[in-house]
Design a protein around this motif. Sequence first.
Motif, mmCIF file in Angstrom:
data_model
loop_
_atom_site.group_PDB
_atom_site.id
_atom_site.type_symbol
_atom_site.label_atom_id
_atom_site.label_comp_id
_atom_site.label_asym_id
_atom_site.label_seq_id
_atom_site.Cartn_x
_atom_site.Cartn_y
_atom_site.Cartn_z
ATOM 1 N N ILE A 97 28.926 46.344 32.847
ATOM 2 C CA ILE A 97 28.867 45.985 34.265
ATOM 3 C C ILE A 97 28.469 47.232 35.051
ATOM 4 O O ILE A 97 29.117 48.287 34.939
ATOM 5 C CB ILE A 97 30.213 45.426 34.742
ATOM 6 N N GLY A 98 27.439 47.124 35.873
ATOM 7 C CA GLY A 98 26.881 48.282 36.558
ATOM 8 C C GLY A 98 27.870 49.142 37.330
ATOM 9 O O GLY A 98 27.962 50.350 37.098
ATOM 10 N N GLN A 241 35.501 42.357 40.157
ATOM 11 C CA GLN A 241 36.619 41.468 39.849
ATOM 12 C C GLN A 241 36.146 40.024 39.661
ATOM 13 O O GLN A 241 36.679 39.300 38.819
ATOM 14 C CB GLN A 241 37.655 41.551 40.976
ATOM 15 N N SER A 242 35.145 39.627 40.405
ATOM 16 C CA SER A 242 34.669 38.241 40.332
ATOM 17 C C SER A 242 33.940 37.938 39.019
ATOM 18 O O SER A 242 33.887 36.770 38.607
ATOM 19 C CB SER A 242 33.754 37.949 41.520
ATOM 20 N N THR A 247 32.698 38.178 31.847
ATOM 21 C CA THR A 247 32.071 39.224 31.036
ATOM 22 C C THR A 247 32.929 39.565 29.820
ATOM 23 O O THR A 247 32.412 39.761 28.717
ATOM 24 C CB THR A 247 31.830 40.484 31.876
ATOM 25 N N ALA A 248 34.238 39.639 30.019
ATOM 26 C CA ALA A 248 35.133 39.999 28.917
ATOM 27 C C ALA A 248 35.183 38.917 27.848
ATOM 28 O O ALA A 248 35.305 39.209 26.654
ATOM 29 C CB ALA A 248 36.535 40.279 29.449
ATOM 30 N N ASN A 249 35.099 37.661 28.256
ATOM 31 C CA ASN A 249 35.150 36.564 27.294
ATOM 32 C C ASN A 249 34.159 35.484 27.741
ATOM 33 O O ASN A 249 34.542 34.485 28.361
ATOM 34 C CB ASN A 249 36.574 35.993 27.213
ATOM 35 N N VAL A 256 41.048 34.068 30.473
ATOM 36 C CA VAL A 256 41.181 35.489 30.829
ATOM 37 C C VAL A 256 41.842 35.605 32.193
ATOM 38 O O VAL A 256 41.550 34.833 33.109
ATOM 39 C CB VAL A 256 39.798 36.178 30.848
ATOM 40 N N GLU A 257 42.757 36.565 32.309
ATOM 41 C CA GLU A 257 43.403 36.841 33.591
ATOM 42 C C GLU A 257 42.972 38.229 34.062
ATOM 43 O O GLU A 257 43.048 39.200 33.309
ATOM 44 C CB GLU A 257 44.931 36.787 33.469
ATOM 45 N N VAL A 258 42.517 38.293 35.296
ATOM 46 C CA VAL A 258 42.070 39.551 35.891
ATOM 47 C C VAL A 258 43.006 39.882 37.057
ATOM 48 O O VAL A 258 43.291 39.019 37.895
ATOM 49 C CB VAL A 258 40.611 39.450 36.388
ATOM 50 N N SER A 259 43.480 41.114 37.096
ATOM 51 C CA SER A 259 44.396 41.504 38.163
ATOM 52 C C SER A 259 44.044 42.886 38.682
ATOM 53 O O SER A 259 43.324 43.649 38.030
ATOM 54 C CB SER A 259 45.847 41.497 37.663
#
Length: 401
Positions: A97-98, A241-242, A247-249, A256-259
Motif C-alpha cells: 500500500i503506497g 484504513q479503508s 489488502t490483508a486478506n 479481517v478486523e482493522v483498528s
Amino acid sequence: MSAALPTPARMWPRDVLKVGAVGLRTRPMRAFLSSLGIAIGIAAMVSVVGISSSSQAELDRQLDALGTNLLTVTPGQTFGGDEATLPDAAESMVARIGPVDSVSAVGEVKGANVYRTDRIPEAETSGITVLAARTGLRSAIGIELSSGTWLNAATSRYPAVVLGAKTADRLGISRAGADTAVLVGGEWFTVVGILERAPLAPELDTAALIGWPVAEALLDFDGHPTTVYTRSDPAKVEQVQSVLGATANPEQPNEVEVSRPSDALAAQKAAGQAFTGLLLGLGAVALLVGGVGVANTMVISVLERRAEIGLRRSLGATRRQVRLQFLAESLLLSTLGGVGGAVLGALVTAGYATYQDWPTIIPGWAVGGGVLATLGIGSLAGLYPAIRASRLSPTEALAAP
C-alpha cells in the motif's frame, strides 16, 4: 422652625469591610468551621478539573509521542463463527500500500506457556502469551526497552526472548542478562530484553516475544500472523484504513478486523470526561451544603448580636448600613472558604500530577469560577440574615435578652 435631621455618616467600602469582619474576628472558630464547608466544595471542584486536565494533557503528550497513525490488522471470525486466520502473505501485501511507511507482525504460538522455573505447576501460566515477532516490530510500534536489547537477525534464530513489561513483573525479573532464562514451551530461552509498557499495543505487555524462525523450528509455530501493525502517512491514515482489510486478506476481507489503537486512548479520554462531570456534580453539592452552613451561621449571628444591632441603630446607623454589614460578613466568610478551597484544590492537583508523573495543569477558569461561585453563594446565604437584621427596630433589639 424645626431643626434638620442629621445626615447619617457615609460608610466607605473599607469601613464596610472592617465592620463586616467584626463577626469573623470575635468568633474565629465558628467562622473557620463555616468557611470549611465551602472550602471543601471548591477544593473538590478545582482538584477534579485540575486532575482531569492534567490527565488529558498527559494523554495528548502520549499521543504526540506515539503517533496516531498506527493501524492494526487482526483476524475476525468466519461466516460459521469460527476464528479466522490471516494469510501468510498478509504482511507483504499490506507493505505494498503506497502511503504505508512500515509494516511488522506478531503471531501467537498456541499451546506454549512461560514459566520462571521448571518447578512451577503447569496450570499456573500467569496469563502470559507467547508471540513470534518480526525484528522490525519495535521500531514499527515505537516501544522502548527498559533493559537489554531487542531481537535481531541473529538472536531471532536462537532461544532468546524479550519480555513485556507486565510479563517481567509476573515472572519476577527486573533485568535482562545472559544469566537469566525462562522456560518457553518446554525450552529454555535466555532473556535478552525487557520492554517498557506499550500504550498502543497493550497485548505486548503480557507477552513473551521470540524470533519468528526459532518459533517455527522449536515450538511448531504455524507461521500465520495474528496481528499486523502498520505505520502510514498521517494525512492518509483514513484512506489506508479503508483498504487495509481487503489488502490483508483479498479472498475473505470480511474476516479481517482493522483498528486504530489511538482511538482506544481517545475513548478513555472521553470516559474520563464523563466521570469528571459526575465528580463536578458532587463538588457542587458539597458547595451547596457549605452555602447552607454559611446561611445558618449568619442567622445565628443575627440572633446573638441583636443588642449590637440595636446599639448601632440607636447611634444613627441606617437599615441599609446594617444590611451591608451582615452581607459583607457573609461575603468575607464565603471568600475565605473559596480562596482556601482553591489553594487546597491546586495543591491536591499538583501533588497527584507529580505522583503520576503528569504535567500539572490547573485551568484558570476553574479557580476563578470557584471563587466567583463562592461570592454568589455568600450573597445568597447572607441576604436573608442581612434583611432580617436591618428590620430590627432599635428598641426591640436593645430589649432582647
